[in-house]
Design a protein around this motif. Structure first.
Motif, PDB file in Angstrom:
ATOM      1  N   VAL A  86      49.900  37.225  28.842  1.00 61.82           N
ATOM      2  CA  VAL A  86      49.112  37.099  30.069  1.00 61.82           C
ATOM      3  C   VAL A  86      47.640  37.247  29.683  1.00 61.82           C
ATOM      4  O   VAL A  86      47.295  37.989  28.761  1.00 61.82           O
ATOM      5  N   ARG A  87      46.767  36.538  30.383  1.00 64.41           N
ATOM      6  CA  ARG A  87      45.318  36.731  30.216  1.00 64.41           C
ATOM      7  C   ARG A  87      44.787  37.442  31.454  1.00 64.41           C
ATOM      8  O   ARG A  87      44.431  36.810  32.447  1.00 64.41           O
ATOM      9  N   PRO A  88      44.719  38.769  31.430  1.00 58.93           N
ATOM     10  CA  PRO A  88      44.291  39.500  32.627  1.00 58.93           C
ATOM     11  C   PRO A  88      42.780  39.389  32.846  1.00 58.93           C
ATOM     12  O   PRO A  88      41.979  39.503  31.911  1.00 58.93           O
ATOM     13  N   LEU A  89      42.412  39.193  34.075  1.00 62.93           N
ATOM     14  CA  LEU A  89      41.025  39.206  34.522  1.00 62.93           C
ATOM     15  C   LEU A  89      40.898  40.268  35.608  1.00 62.93           C
ATOM     16  O   LEU A  89      41.806  40.438  36.423  1.00 62.93           O
ATOM     17  N   LEU A  90      39.787  40.976  35.624  1.00 64.69           N
ATOM     18  CA  LEU A  90      39.598  42.054  36.595  1.00 64.69           C
ATOM     19  C   LEU A  90      38.371  41.785  37.449  1.00 64.69           C
ATOM     20  O   LEU A  90      37.277  41.555  36.926  1.00 64.69           O
ATOM     21  N   LEU A  91      38.552  41.826  38.756  1.00 70.57           N
ATOM     22  CA  LEU A  91      37.429  41.728  39.685  1.00 70.57           C
ATOM     23  C   LEU A  91      36.778  43.104  39.823  1.00 70.57           C
ATOM     24  O   LEU A  91      37.435  44.085  40.180  1.00 70.57           O
ATOM     25  N   ASP A  92      35.502  43.164  39.506  1.00 72.26           N
ATOM     26  CA  ASP A  92      34.700  44.375  39.688  1.00 72.26           C
ATOM     27  C   ASP A  92      33.790  44.129  40.883  1.00 72.26           C
ATOM     28  O   ASP A  92      32.898  43.291  40.830  1.00 72.26           O
ATOM     29  N   TRP A  93      34.016  44.863  41.984  1.00 75.70           N
ATOM     30  CA  TRP A  93      33.272  44.624  43.218  1.00 75.70           C
ATOM     31  C   TRP A  93      31.807  45.027  43.117  1.00 75.70           C
ATOM     32  O   TRP A  93      30.988  44.597  43.947  1.00 75.70           O
ATOM     33  N   GLY A  94      31.460  45.862  42.152  1.00 74.43           N
ATOM     34  CA  GLY A  94      30.092  46.345  42.064  1.00 74.43           C
ATOM     35  C   GLY A  94      29.770  47.337  43.164  1.00 74.43           C
ATOM     36  O   GLY A  94      30.654  47.809  43.885  1.00 74.43           O
ATOM     37  N   THR A  95      28.491  47.657  43.293  1.00 74.77           N
ATOM     38  CA  THR A  95      28.042  48.662  44.273  1.00 74.77           C
ATOM     39  C   THR A  95      27.245  47.990  45.377  1.00 74.77           C
ATOM     40  O   THR A  95      26.242  47.323  45.101  1.00 74.77           O
TER      41      THR A  95
END
Length: 330
Positions: A86-95
């Motif tokens: 799997v190629r995991p990608l992560l969404l970082d919502w930020g501040t």
């Protein structure tokens, strides 16, 4: 809460306070390094965890930081998935900034998540955890994805205990004037309500932590998890209001009234394959609140334990890797 839970038992009170002092003063192990950003829209970014398989974008909750999915060495779902086809990608919502005060939960989907999906340029597997699953479901209703995985994702908020919903309504009534002034709802305000979902466990875990012998590997594991649980950016004013008033209070998702991109979101209309993961022992998001679509997988692990607990790999990680690595039509 501490006084109430340990009333008449000074030994328990001392143990809990000793655990709290240890947590506050203990050295911290370094966190895993952040992964490179491959797409960005405003404050939100997508981080790439490598791997040679099909891409899977993980959408965390707006509450607490996204790194519960990449918590520590040996306890990172995403780094492990990268070794499993799997190629995991992560969404970082930020501040969020105060000037984003009018961006509600739906607005995060419309203005950040959906543009990021378009930026990737190809359909991906979409996986959402907790409130991130609620938002991922909405995104899958508006943008083509290979599959949708919902992990402890609430949809029918009326299935939460009445007392918990009343607590959150009370929290909003207390916090709204401050949130209106700041333009954001501080994480500290939400955390107090999470503690009250299970106050006995909140106190007991610090009692147990204070009794661990020095050098026990469980010390750093506890610290890493508690640091994550007690951290996080604020919610925008509108997101806090929509979460506490419209979702928890009014169950607009379960009643078919949640508008995203100008139309109600209907889980039954999701066209892609869906895996709906919930735990029968989750004290944060009851299994009964799940959307109830697609293939159901039911666990007996806690809300966070399914992601970072010692039994999580066998119960969730391995079936999830199998699901995500399956070839699917574009």
């Amino acid at each position: 809460m501490l006084q109430h839970e340990t009333a008449g038992d000074p030994a328990r009170l001392r143990a809990a306070l000793a655990g709290l002092r240890r947590y506050q003063g203990h050295d911290r192990a370094p966190r895993p390094p952040e992964m490179p950003v491959i797409a960005r829209i405003g404050r939100a970014a997508i981080r790439d965890y490598g791997g040679a398989g099909p891409p899977a974008l993980f959408v965390p909750s707006l509450i607490n930081p996204p790194h519960v999915l990449d918590l520590a060495e040996g306890r990172s779902l995403l780094r492990w998935l990268a070794t499993q086809g799997v190629r995991p990608l992560l969404l970082d919502w930020g501040t969020p900034a105060p000037e984003e005060r009018d961006r509600d939960v739906a607005g995060h989907v419309e203005q950040l998540l959906l543009p990021l999906l378009r930026e990737l340029g190809e359909p991906v597997a979409l996986a959402g955890y907790c409130l991130g699953g609620t938002m991922a479901l909405a995104a899958a209703a508006r943008h083509p994805v290979r599959s949708l995985t919902l992990i402890a994702a609430p949809w029918h908020f009326s299935a939460f205990p009445r007392a918990a919903r009343d607590d959150l309504a009370g929290l909003w009534n207390q916090a709204e004037p401050t949130a209106e002034t700041l333009g954001v709802l501080p994480m500290e305000a939400l955390q107090a309500s999470f503690w009250r979902l299970d106050p006995a466990r909140t106190i007991r875990k610090f009692e147990d932590f204070g009794r661990l012998p020095e050098g026990d590997p469980r010390i750093q594991a506890f610290i890493a998890l508690e640091d994550w649980a007690n951290d996080g950016p604020p919610l925008t004013l509108a997101a806090g209001r929509q979460l506490l008033v419209d979702l928890f209070g009014g169950d607009i998702t379960g009643k078919g009234g949640w508008l995203v991109a100008g139309a109600p979101v209907d889980p039954a209309a999701i066209a892609c394959p869906v895996l709906d993961v919930a735990s029968l022992t989750d004290r944060i998001v009851p299994a009964a609140s799940a959307a109830g679509i697609g293939d159901a997988m039911r666990l007996d692990l806690g809300h966070v334990g399914m992601i970072v607990g010692s039994r999580g790999r066998q119960a969730l990680w391995e079936p999830l890797a199998h699901w995500l690595s399956q070839p699917r039509k574009r």
